[in-house]
Design an enzyme around this catalytic site. Structure first.
Site, PDB file in Angstrom:
ATOM      1  N   ASP A 160     -13.607 -41.911 -44.388  1.00 20.87           N
ATOM      2  CA  ASP A 160     -12.502 -40.869 -43.045  1.00 20.87           C
ATOM      3  C   ASP A 160     -11.967 -42.109 -42.531  1.00 20.87           C
ATOM      4  O   ASP A 160     -10.657 -42.293 -42.192  1.00 20.87           O
ATOM      5  CB  ASP A 160     -12.641 -40.348 -41.858  1.00 20.87           C
ATOM      6  CG  ASP A 160     -13.501 -38.989 -42.624  1.00 20.87           C
ATOM      7  OD1 ASP A 160     -12.887 -38.495 -43.825  1.00 20.87           O
ATOM      8  OD2 ASP A 160     -12.969 -37.712 -41.827  1.00 20.87           O
ATOM      9  N   ASP A 214     -19.518 -41.382 -45.875  1.00 22.62           N
ATOM     10  CA  ASP A 214     -18.396 -39.685 -45.840  1.00 22.62           C
ATOM     11  C   ASP A 214     -18.018 -41.124 -44.391  1.00 22.62           C
ATOM     12  O   ASP A 214     -16.508 -40.367 -44.591  1.00 22.62           O
ATOM     13  CB  ASP A 214     -19.685 -38.966 -45.119  1.00 22.62           C
ATOM     14  CG  ASP A 214     -18.513 -37.618 -45.203  1.00 22.62           C
ATOM     15  OD1 ASP A 214     -17.851 -37.833 -44.952  1.00 22.62           O
ATOM     16  OD2 ASP A 214     -18.975 -37.358 -44.100  1.00 22.62           O
ATOM     17  N   ASP A 244     -22.375 -50.487 -38.161  1.00 16.98           N
ATOM     18  CA  ASP A 244     -21.201 -50.568 -36.643  1.00 16.98           C
ATOM     19  C   ASP A 244     -20.455 -51.267 -36.623  1.00 16.98           C
ATOM     20  O   ASP A 244     -19.576 -51.750 -36.884  1.00 16.98           O
ATOM     21  CB  ASP A 244     -21.960 -50.390 -35.589  1.00 16.98           C
ATOM     22  CG  ASP A 244     -23.647 -51.362 -35.770  1.00 16.98           C
ATOM     23  OD1 ASP A 244     -23.764 -51.931 -36.591  1.00 16.98           O
ATOM     24  OD2 ASP A 244     -24.432 -51.899 -34.769  1.00 16.98           O
ATOM     25  N   TYR A 275     -28.427 -35.365 -46.688  1.00 16.24           N
ATOM     26  CA  TYR A 275     -27.659 -34.390 -46.980  1.00 16.24           C
ATOM     27  C   TYR A 275     -28.550 -33.854 -48.335  1.00 16.24           C
ATOM     28  O   TYR A 275     -28.244 -32.543 -48.244  1.00 16.24           O
ATOM     29  CB  TYR A 275     -26.476 -35.008 -47.353  1.00 16.24           C
ATOM     30  CG  TYR A 275     -25.676 -35.367 -47.368  1.00 16.24           C
ATOM     31  CD1 TYR A 275     -25.278 -36.444 -46.473  1.00 16.24           C
ATOM     32  CD2 TYR A 275     -24.356 -34.097 -47.196  1.00 16.24           C
ATOM     33  CE1 TYR A 275     -24.396 -36.879 -45.979  1.00 16.24           C
ATOM     34  CE2 TYR A 275     -23.300 -34.884 -46.705  1.00 16.24           C
ATOM     35  CZ  TYR A 275     -23.158 -36.038 -45.854  1.00 16.24           C
ATOM     36  OH  TYR A 275     -21.706 -36.333 -45.022  1.00 16.24           O
ATOM     37  N   LYS A 307     -28.378 -49.598 -41.731  1.00 18.62           N
ATOM     38  CA  LYS A 307     -28.423 -50.352 -40.333  1.00 18.62           C
ATOM     39  C   LYS A 307     -30.013 -50.626 -40.516  1.00 18.62           C
ATOM     40  O   LYS A 307     -31.389 -49.279 -39.526  1.00 18.62           O
ATOM     41  CB  LYS A 307     -27.916 -48.449 -39.647  1.00 18.62           C
ATOM     42  CG  LYS A 307     -28.169 -48.118 -38.099  1.00 18.62           C
ATOM     43  CD  LYS A 307     -27.305 -49.257 -37.044  1.00 18.62           C
ATOM     44  CE  LYS A 307     -27.537 -49.275 -35.828  1.00 18.62           C
ATOM     45  NZ  LYS A 307     -26.827 -50.436 -35.505  1.00 18.62           N
TER      46      LYS A 307
HETATM   47  C1  IPM Z   1     -16.862 -35.378 -47.258  1.00 20.13           C
HETATM   48  C2  IPM Z   1     -17.343 -34.087 -46.540  1.00 20.13           C
HETATM   49  C3  IPM Z   1     -18.786 -33.270 -47.024  1.00 20.13           C
HETATM   50  C4  IPM Z   1     -19.487 -34.220 -46.961  1.00 20.13           C
HETATM   51  C5  IPM Z   1     -18.593 -32.040 -46.493  1.00 20.13           C
HETATM   52  C6  IPM Z   1     -17.798 -31.257 -46.213  1.00 20.13           C
HETATM   53  C7  IPM Z   1     -20.478 -31.675 -46.539  1.00 20.13           C
HETATM   54  O1  IPM Z   1     -17.065 -35.008 -45.183  1.00 20.13           O
HETATM   55  O2  IPM Z   1     -16.324 -35.010 -48.638  1.00 20.13           O
HETATM   56  O3  IPM Z   1     -16.483 -36.019 -47.615  1.00 20.13           O
HETATM   57  O4  IPM Z   1     -20.606 -34.995 -45.962  1.00 20.13           O
HETATM   58  O5  IPM Z   1     -19.564 -35.825 -47.973  1.00 20.13           O
HETATM   59 MN    MN Z   2     -15.674 -36.117 -44.957  1.00 21.13          MN
END
Ligand code: IPM
Ligand code: MN
Ligand code: NAD
Length: 354
Positions: free
Chosen positions: A253, A249, A225, A135, A192
């Protein structure tokens, strides 16, 4: 009387502008002793005057606020996404909010897409490194637009950065109980290191060292993974997971899906002792923005997390309990099975905490 906590509110873009007002109303209804100030940082402001973060913006937030509540950034009109980078990643990096704490909690069995999984089975926390990794945007492009183009994206891992996030995870494990009151007992590092040997080697060595200082906590390891597969196969096995910026990140999700989707997931960007920033895990969701259908509960649970961080635990618990009741009574948006709009679901929770 203790002084009111000062909170900066930055709704941002898209559904951020719908869910954050609901979170703000719920905070007010909870009676929490706070003073909230709204900022218009986001795509609209950037398109109007070219400003992403006003001069002195981050220093001002640190100086004048105890915490920050953020919606999301991302707008199809800003193709470069520069405002999101400067505002969101700007806060994380420049305010050194190195621990991205993302709890993964299932409130009701009906919300989990897995068979036979109940709330007690999904109660873990991902601690994501938040200031390094890929990042940092170090790298470059050579011979751009030619068949010989080379793009390099560096992955930064410092001894200091890796050590402090791993230590944070162990401290977190020691200090936080699970929902049912039982202690947390395990920290799993996800990496990883079989492919990324240089960075992985550093994480492995530091994890071994730091875990030695916490003999009561069981250290565990999984490749990222395999972790994705295990999270879907059996989420019961996770307790505290620590990982780098990008893996954190991605896996959060995936983890959000175990809780009912992105609309239910909360997070905090924390530097102990400094002004910290709280935001739902989801983004600005442009296709559903402005339609009063986005789930406000991720933002509302994030507000509760922020209040707990500020020591306002009674109010935080009240909000958590109200969201749980809303889920049980299906007073929710459609993504989690109800029929209410963003506003109506938020208002239901606000009335409940009042
Ligand atoms: C998150 C988002 C951000 C990240 C993006 C918008 C840069 O996906 O906060 O999870 O990757 O950190
Ligand atoms: Mn995210
Ligand atoms: P997203 O999280 O916005 O949406 C992913 C999916 O989840 C979509 O189907 C969306 O409709 C759904 N969703 C998300 N939040 C929801 C909610 N509260 N209620 C109901 N459904 C919800 O991710 P994306 O589509 O990959 O990204 C959209 C924009 O948001 C991009 O510009 C991206 O960079 C940005 N983004 C910002 C943040 C942040 O500011 N923290 C986080 C992630 C993505």
């Amino acid at each position: 009387m203790s002084q009111k906590k000062r909170i900066a509110i930055i709704p941002g873009d898209g559904i951020g502008k719908e869910v954050i007002p609901q979170a703000v109303n719920v905070i007010t209804a909870s009676g929490a002793g706070v003073e909230m100030t709204r900022f218009d940082w986001g795509a609209d402001r950037y398109l109007a005057d070219g400003v992403t973060v006003p001069p002195d913006g981050f220093a001002m937030l640190e100086r004048e606020f105890d915490a920050i509540l953020v919606g999301a950034f991302g707008d199809p009109r800003v193709k470069t996404n520069i405002h999101a980078k400067e505002i969101l990643l700007g806060m994380r990096f420049q305010m050194d909010l190195y621990a991205n704490v993302r709890p993964v909690k299932l409130l009701d069995a009906a919300l989990c897409p897995l068979k036979g999984i109940e709330p007690k089975d999904v109660d873990f926390v991902v601690i994501r490194e938040n200031t390094e990794g890929v990042y940092g945007d170090l790298g470059g492009v050579f011979r751009k637009g030619t068949p010989d183009e080379i793009a390099i994206q560096e992955d930064i891992n410092t001894r200091k950065g890796v050590e402090r996030i791993i230590r944070y995870a162990f401290e977190f494990c020691e200090r936080h109980a699970k929902q049912d009151g039982s202690p947390r007992q395990r920290v799993l590092m996800c990496d990883k290191s079989n492919a990324m040997t240089h960075a992985g080697g550093l994480w492995q060595r530091v994890f071994k060292e730091v875990s030695g200082e916490y003999p009561q906590i069981k250290p565990e390891h999984m490749y990222v993974d395999a972790l994705c597969m295990q999270m879907v196969r059996d989420p019961r096995q996770f307790d505290v997971v620590v990982t780098n910026n990008m893996f954190g990140d991605i896996i959060t999700d995936l983890a959000a899906s175990l809780q009912g989707g992105l609309g239910m997931a909360a997070s905090g960007n924390i530097h102990p002792g400094k002004t910290s920033m709280f935001e739902p895990v989801h983004g600005s969701a442009p296709p559903i923005a402005g339609k009063n259908i986005a789930n406000p509960f991720g933002a509302i649970l994030t507000a509760a997390m922020m209040l707990a961080h500020l020591g306002l635990t009674a109010e935080a618990e009240k909000i958590d309990a109200a969201v749980l009741e809303a889920i049980r009574q299906q007073k929710t948006t459609q993504d989690v099975g109800g029929q209410l709009g963003t506003r109506e679901a938020g208002e239901w929770v606000a009335r409940r905490v009042n």
